[in-house]
Enzyme design. Sequence first.
Site, PDB file in Angstrom:
ATOM      1  N   ARG A 101     -35.957  -1.764  31.948  1.00  0.00           N
ATOM      2  CA  ARG A 101     -35.293  -2.294  33.142  1.00  0.00           C
ATOM      3  C   ARG A 101     -34.375  -3.459  32.784  1.00  0.00           C
ATOM      4  O   ARG A 101     -33.228  -3.518  33.204  1.00  0.00           O
ATOM      5  CB  ARG A 101     -36.327  -2.720  34.178  1.00  0.00           C
ATOM      6  CG  ARG A 101     -35.700  -3.108  35.501  1.00  0.00           C
ATOM      7  CD  ARG A 101     -36.734  -3.504  36.541  1.00  0.00           C
ATOM      8  NE  ARG A 101     -37.352  -4.761  36.197  1.00  0.00           N
ATOM      9  CZ  ARG A 101     -38.643  -4.947  35.990  1.00  0.00           C
ATOM     10  NH1 ARG A 101     -39.490  -3.940  36.080  1.00  0.00           N
ATOM     11  NH2 ARG A 101     -39.124  -6.127  35.682  1.00  0.00           N
TER      12      ARG A 101
ATOM     13  N   ASN B 230     -38.269  -0.649  39.110  1.00  0.00           N
ATOM     14  CA  ASN B 230     -39.206   0.415  38.749  1.00  0.00           C
ATOM     15  C   ASN B 230     -39.772   1.007  40.032  1.00  0.00           C
ATOM     16  O   ASN B 230     -40.071   0.276  40.976  1.00  0.00           O
ATOM     17  CB  ASN B 230     -40.334  -0.136  37.888  1.00  0.00           C
ATOM     18  CG  ASN B 230     -39.856  -0.514  36.507  1.00  0.00           C
ATOM     19  OD1 ASN B 230     -38.868  -0.002  36.022  1.00  0.00           O
ATOM     20  ND2 ASN B 230     -40.551  -1.441  35.884  1.00  0.00           N
TER      21      ASN B 230
END
Length: 103
Positions: free
Chosen positions: A18, A36
């Site tokens: 991420r 996420n």
Amino acid sequence: NIQRKIVVRGKVKGIDFRNATWRKAMELGIRGSVRNLDDGSMEILASATDKEFKVFENWCREGPSHQGWTALKFLNWIKQVLQISALIIEIFINSFKIKIRLN
């Protein structure tokens, strides 16, 4: 600019992937958000030019190169993002306590 939603499935490794995705987007001048999802995939909401999207989408297919990526580099990056001079992290694993302090 064009707005797109990209969902990355497969080997998405939590915060490493991420954050690497966020850094790549910033490098390319892309604005938006990365998060996420509960199913283990990652959702990217982004605004960019068509050319920027082509480069970014290709990068998303390949993922980040983790050469040279260390926990120390990540912790120093956190210090920089939070704009703080020191960072103390305590990690508890079973009965062990690990304390990391970066000045």
